[in-house]
Design an enzyme around this catalytic site. Sequence first.
Site, PDB file in Angstrom:
ATOM      1  N   GLY A   1      17.550   6.348 -29.866  1.00  0.00           N
ATOM      2  CA  GLY A   1      17.946   7.154 -28.697  1.00  0.00           C
ATOM      3  C   GLY A   1      19.433   7.371 -28.490  1.00  0.00           C
TER       4      GLY A   1
ATOM      5  N   GLU B   1      23.752   2.109 -25.252  1.00  0.00           N
ATOM      6  CA  GLU B   1      22.341   2.435 -25.053  1.00  0.00           C
ATOM      7  C   GLU B   1      22.235   3.833 -24.454  1.00  0.00           C
ATOM      8  OE1 GLU B   1      19.465   2.319 -25.749  1.00  0.00           O
ATOM      9  OE2 GLU B   1      18.344   0.583 -25.135  1.00  0.00           O
ATOM     10  N   ASP B   2      21.164   4.547 -24.793  1.00  0.00           N
ATOM     11  CA  ASP B   2      20.937   5.840 -24.142  1.00  0.00           C
ATOM     12  C   ASP B   2      20.488   5.633 -22.700  1.00  0.00           C
ATOM     13  OD1 ASP B   2      18.551   4.666 -24.967  1.00  0.00           O
ATOM     14  OD2 ASP B   2      17.658   6.495 -25.746  1.00  0.00           O
TER      15      ASP B   2
ATOM     16  N   ASP C   1      15.860   0.974 -19.105  1.00  0.00           N
ATOM     17  CA  ASP C   1      14.651   1.231 -18.329  1.00  0.00           C
ATOM     18  C   ASP C   1      14.112  -0.121 -17.845  1.00  0.00           C
ATOM     19  OD1 ASP C   1      12.340   2.471 -17.358  1.00  0.00           O
ATOM     20  OD2 ASP C   1      11.370   2.520 -19.294  1.00  0.00           O
TER      21      ASP C   1
ATOM     22  N   LYS D   1      17.707   3.452 -15.098  1.00  0.00           N
ATOM     23  CA  LYS D   1      16.646   3.649 -14.094  1.00  0.00           C
ATOM     24  C   LYS D   1      16.558   2.374 -13.270  1.00  0.00           C
ATOM     25  CE  LYS D   1      13.486   6.435 -17.010  1.00  0.00           C
ATOM     26  NZ  LYS D   1      12.212   6.362 -17.755  1.00  0.00           N
TER      27      LYS D   1
ATOM     28  N   PHE E   1       9.934  10.021 -16.443  1.00  0.00           N
ATOM     29  CA  PHE E   1      10.061  10.093 -17.891  1.00  0.00           C
ATOM     30  C   PHE E   1      10.869  11.333 -18.262  1.00  0.00           C
ATOM     31  CE2 PHE E   1       8.761  11.210 -22.192  1.00  0.00           C
ATOM     32  CZ  PHE E   1       9.050  10.016 -22.828  1.00  0.00           C
TER      33      PHE E   1
ATOM     34  N   ASP F   1      13.292  10.930 -26.581  1.00  0.00           N
ATOM     35  CA  ASP F   1      12.142  11.627 -27.158  1.00  0.00           C
ATOM     36  C   ASP F   1      10.845  11.374 -26.419  1.00  0.00           C
ATOM     37  OD1 ASP F   1      12.086   8.824 -28.086  1.00  0.00           O
ATOM     38  OD2 ASP F   1      10.307   9.491 -29.172  1.00  0.00           O
TER      39      ASP F   1
ATOM     40  N   ARG G   1      14.521  15.192 -29.047  1.00  0.00           N
ATOM     41  CA  ARG G   1      15.834  14.539 -29.131  1.00  0.00           C
ATOM     42  C   ARG G   1      16.972  15.537 -29.297  1.00  0.00           C
ATOM     43  NH1 ARG G   1      14.879   8.987 -29.863  1.00  0.00           N
ATOM     44  NH2 ARG G   1      13.096   8.429 -31.158  1.00  0.00           N
TER      45      ARG G   1
HETATM   46  P1  IMP Z   1      13.857  -0.671 -22.078  1.00  0.00           P
HETATM   47  O1  IMP Z   1      13.775  -1.705 -23.154  1.00  0.00           O
HETATM   48  O2  IMP Z   1      12.576  -0.564 -21.282  1.00  0.00           O
HETATM   49  O3  IMP Z   1      15.063  -0.848 -21.163  1.00  0.00           O
HETATM   50  O4  IMP Z   1      13.962   0.759 -22.703  1.00  0.00           O
HETATM   51  C1  IMP Z   1      14.570   0.948 -23.860  1.00  0.00           C
HETATM   52  C2  IMP Z   1      14.329   2.246 -24.587  1.00  0.00           C
HETATM   53  O5  IMP Z   1      13.167   2.967 -24.196  1.00  0.00           O
HETATM   54  C3  IMP Z   1      15.474   3.158 -24.332  1.00  0.00           C
HETATM   55  O6  IMP Z   1      16.554   2.815 -25.155  1.00  0.00           O
HETATM   56  C4  IMP Z   1      14.888   4.493 -24.695  1.00  0.00           C
HETATM   57  O7  IMP Z   1      15.059   4.710 -26.070  1.00  0.00           O
HETATM   58  C5  IMP Z   1      13.436   4.358 -24.317  1.00  0.00           C
HETATM   59  N1  IMP Z   1      13.205   5.023 -23.011  1.00  0.00           N
HETATM   60  C6  IMP Z   1      13.296   4.494 -21.777  1.00  0.00           C
HETATM   61  N2  IMP Z   1      13.035   5.418 -20.815  1.00  0.00           N
HETATM   62  C7  IMP Z   1      12.797   6.573 -21.471  1.00  0.00           C
HETATM   63  C8  IMP Z   1      12.487   7.931 -21.035  1.00  0.00           C
HETATM   64  O8  IMP Z   1      12.386   8.270 -19.838  1.00  0.00           O
HETATM   65  N3  IMP Z   1      12.308   8.849 -22.025  1.00  0.00           N
HETATM   66  C9  IMP Z   1      12.407   8.546 -23.357  1.00  0.00           C
HETATM   67  N4  IMP Z   1      12.716   7.309 -23.800  1.00  0.00           N
HETATM   68  C10 IMP Z   1      12.902   6.328 -22.871  1.00  0.00           C
HETATM   69 MG    MG Z   2      17.128   3.488 -26.887  1.00  0.00          MG
END
Ligand code: IMP
Ligand code: MG
Length: 180
Positions: free
Chosen positions: A49, A103-104, A107, A135, A156, A163, A169
């Site tokens: 991402g 990080e992108d 979440d 978020k 989302f 993606d 992407r």
């Molecule tokens: P986390 O580990 O839950 O904090 O999320 C990590 C990864 O999930 C991020 O680096 C994104 O690549 C992916 N992600 C989280 N939210 C979204 C979204 O809304 N759309 C697409 N990818 C997401």
């Molecule tokens: Mg990511």
Amino acid sequence: MNKIKLNDKEFQISIHSDKIQSVVKHVANQISEDFRDKDVPVFLSILNGAFMFTADLFKYLSIDAYVTFVKFASYSGTTSSGKVKQLIGLNEDLEGRNVIVLEDIVDSGLTIKQLSRQLDSLNLKEYKIASFLHKPDACEEDIKIDYVGMEIPNDFIVGYGLDYDGLGRNYKDIYTLISE
Ligand code: IMP
Ligand code: MG
């Protein structure tokens, strides 16, 4: 384009590219200021991402910088699987260096938490986290993000590196899922 369709889902534009670029520029300026008089930092970008955020941020930096990558995956479809898989590991010697994770989006926070655990054992000089998006309503883990581009609602999204099942992407704007 105000609406896009990826596989079975429709998305509505929510963050325009000019806004994205000004946010990324702001984060790059903050990091450049903070690290101007320090040892050259290594940016540790989390694939897939963060590739677009990383490329843009790099163009806006006004300091020297190294970059390296790791690859994690946790999402399946439009929700977090709750498990983080490491697909490419750390292959750079980071001991004694200043590291800035890119990080992108943060979440659930699981990905950052898992990477932090690995970095904790490496004797880094300094360790910061920069995330383009956050978020806050989804964040289950107690983590401190040092540089946050924008906070967004718990919806989302796709575009700008993010993606839905591998698609979306390449868009320069960000789009939010239209709920059925
Ligand atoms: P986390 O580990 O839950 O904090 O999320 C990590 C990864 O999930 C991020 O680096 C994104 O690549 C992916 N992600 C989280 N939210 C979204 C979204 O809304 N759309 C697409 N990818 C997401
Ligand atoms: Mg990511």
